[in-house]
Write an enzyme that holds these catalytic residues in place. Structure first.
Site, PDB file in Angstrom:
ATOM      1  N   LEU A 131     -12.235  -7.765   4.647  1.00 20.13           N
ATOM      2  CA  LEU A 131     -12.826  -7.967   6.068  1.00 20.13           C
ATOM      3  C   LEU A 131     -11.011  -7.795   6.619  1.00 20.13           C
ATOM      4  CD1 LEU A 131     -15.504  -7.947   7.450  1.00 20.13           C
ATOM      5  CD2 LEU A 131     -14.274 -10.701   7.769  1.00 20.13           C
ATOM      6  N   GLY A 132     -10.405  -6.877   7.000  1.00 17.80           N
ATOM      7  CA  GLY A 132      -9.291  -6.597   7.628  1.00 17.80           C
ATOM      8  C   GLY A 132      -9.986  -5.481   8.764  1.00 17.80           C
ATOM      9  N   ARG A 133      -9.016  -5.088   9.148  1.00 20.84           N
ATOM     10  CA  ARG A 133      -9.495  -4.953  10.366  1.00 20.84           C
ATOM     11  C   ARG A 133     -10.534  -3.886  11.112  1.00 20.84           C
ATOM     12  NH1 ARG A 133      -4.075  -3.606   8.935  1.00 20.84           N
ATOM     13  NH2 ARG A 133      -2.366  -4.091  10.655  1.00 20.84           N
ATOM     14  N   ILE A 134     -10.521  -3.097  10.027  1.00 26.54           N
ATOM     15  CA  ILE A 134     -11.767  -2.058   9.831  1.00 26.54           C
ATOM     16  C   ILE A 134     -12.953  -2.343   9.231  1.00 26.54           C
ATOM     17  CG2 ILE A 134     -13.021   0.151   9.347  1.00 26.54           C
ATOM     18  CD1 ILE A 134      -9.893   1.028   8.748  1.00 26.54           C
ATOM     19  N   THR A 208     -16.249   3.938   2.686  1.00 25.44           N
ATOM     20  CA  THR A 208     -15.661   4.749   3.889  1.00 25.44           C
ATOM     21  C   THR A 208     -13.920   4.130   3.054  1.00 25.44           C
ATOM     22  OG1 THR A 208     -15.256   2.975   5.277  1.00 25.44           O
ATOM     23  CG2 THR A 208     -17.015   5.317   5.784  1.00 25.44           C
ATOM     24  N   ARG A 210     -11.965   3.512  -0.216  1.00 26.04           N
ATOM     25  CA  ARG A 210     -11.046   4.901  -1.240  1.00 26.04           C
ATOM     26  C   ARG A 210     -12.266   5.293  -2.605  1.00 26.04           C
ATOM     27  NH1 ARG A 210      -8.510   6.224   2.748  1.00 26.04           N
ATOM     28  NH2 ARG A 210      -6.386   6.272   2.660  1.00 26.04           N
ATOM     29  N   GLU A 239     -10.962  13.287  -5.484  1.00 27.00           N
ATOM     30  CA  GLU A 239     -11.257  14.393  -4.396  1.00 27.00           C
ATOM     31  C   GLU A 239     -10.384  15.467  -4.875  1.00 27.00           C
ATOM     32  OE1 GLU A 239     -10.185  12.930  -0.623  1.00 27.00           O
ATOM     33  OE2 GLU A 239     -12.087  10.576  -0.975  1.00 27.00           O
ATOM     34  N   HIS A 257     -14.765  13.392   3.891  1.00 29.86           N
ATOM     35  CA  HIS A 257     -13.538  12.293   3.939  1.00 29.86           C
ATOM     36  C   HIS A 257     -12.956  12.061   5.700  1.00 29.86           C
ATOM     37  CE1 HIS A 257      -9.517   9.551   2.438  1.00 29.86           C
ATOM     38  NE2 HIS A 257     -10.191   9.240   3.366  1.00 29.86           N
ATOM     39  N   ALA A 259     -13.922   9.757   8.286  1.00 26.47           N
ATOM     40  CA  ALA A 259     -13.531   8.547   8.566  1.00 26.47           C
ATOM     41  C   ALA A 259     -13.249   8.589  10.008  1.00 26.47           C
ATOM     42  CB  ALA A 259     -13.347   7.277   7.984  1.00 26.47           C
TER      43      ALA A 259
HETATM   44  C1  GLV Z   1      -8.001   7.286   5.631  1.00 28.62           C
HETATM   45  O1  GLV Z   1      -8.683   6.666   4.753  1.00 28.62           O
HETATM   46  C2  GLV Z   1      -7.352   5.914   5.672  1.00 28.62           C
HETATM   47  O2  GLV Z   1      -6.125   5.825   5.107  1.00 28.62           O
HETATM   48  O3  GLV Z   1      -6.382   6.223   7.313  1.00 28.62           O
END
Ligand code: GLV
Length: 291
Positions: A131-134, A208, A210, A239, A257, A259
């Site tokens: 639960l970080g920013r994203i 989304t 890694r 990747e 990739h 996002a």
């Molecule tokens: C994208 O995957 C990022 O880490 O900015």
């Protein structure tokens, strides 16, 4: 200034030869910045600015040992990544990839009451790992779809109505599990056969974050055996290669990739990386150094 303008990631050899004598390096998540690269740069290098929020491509300890500052691009991509996570959640639970493929191969036979039925989000549980920013931003949009939120994170967080759970409980009780933790030695293959077996057979996995956080071999097995209902992936272990076991499965949505890939966000990320470099080179503190 030395600007690499190739359309594909710079090769290791080219990076090693072109970094020599530079004071700053602005790189992408596809560039591995490790001790050999830092040594090739030499003592002039003062800052490595990653145009990404994740910085597992950089050996931060090796940078620290040489007094080199490392920066990333948090905040500016949070909204784009959270929107995109919801795009994946909606797309995979409503089977958009499958539907689109049917239409394109002209195999659609027309509307039917029970055709390509998906899962409704309302009343279901979204389990957020990390639960970080994203993760926070994704949680903040859950009410719009009537989902309750559970999260598993190192520290309790302040998200209205969200319940903190241990990883096993979250996996076992969530209808959608979304990964938002950083890639570290501890999170590598966090989602493996064992964790997939803990999930509901009706649940979906969204990644989304890694690629290596999910064991792709194990995921292909779980999807093939229908041990979970589906998955949506934006990132992969190697990747741009994708595990071949995933390619012919209908119940996985495979995205390259993307996002943070909006014009607004990618521009802001590039600007922030450049501002970090300018700050360090002019003797100011960097705007967004990595912890
Ligand atoms: C994208 O995957 C990022 O880490 O900015």
């Amino acid at each position: 200034m030395d600007l690499y303008t190739g359309s594909e990631a710079i090769s290791r050899d080219e990076l090693l030869s072109r970094v020599e004598g530079k004071s700053a390096l602005i790189g992408l998540l596809t560039d591995t910045i490790d001790a050999p690269v830092l040594d090739a740069a030499g003592p002039s290098l003062r800052v490595v600015a990653n145009v990404a929020v994740g910085y597992n491509n950089i050996d931060v300890d090796a940078c620290r040992a040489r007094g080199i500052i490392v920066t990333n691009t948090p905040d500016v991509l949070t909204n784009a990544c959270a929107d995109f996570t919801w795009a994946l959640i909606l797309a995979v639970t409503r089977r958009l990839g499958e539907g689109e493929r049917v239409v394109r191969r002209q195999a659609w036979r027309g509307w039917a009451l029970d055709y390509l039925l998906g899962m409704e989000l309302r009343g279901k549980q979204l389990g957020i790992i990390g639960l970080g920013r994203i993760g926070h931003a994704v949680a903040g949009k859950a009410a719009a779809f009537g989902m309750r939120v559970a999260y598993s994170a190192k520290r309790p967080a302040d998200v209205a109505g969200a319940t903190q759970m241990g990883l096993d409980e979250l996996l076992a009780s969530s209808d959608v599990v979304s990964l938002h933790c950083p890639m570290t030695p501890e999170t590598k293959h966090l989602i493996d056969r064992k964790s997939l077996l803990k999930m509901k057979r009706t649940a979906y996995l969204i990644n989304t974050s890694r690629g290596p956080i999910v064991d792709e071999e194990a995921l292909a097995w779980a999807l093939r055996e229908r041990l979970i209902a589906g998955a949506a992936l934006d990132v992969y272990e190697h990747e741009p290669a994708v595990h071949t076991g995933l390619l012919d499965l209908e119940n996985v949505l495979l995205i390259p990739h993307l996002a943070s890939a909006t014009t607004e966000t990618r521009t802001a990320m590039a600007d922030l990386a450049a501002s970090n470099v300018l700050a360090v080179l002019s003797g100011e503190p960097p705007l967004t150094p990595v912890a």
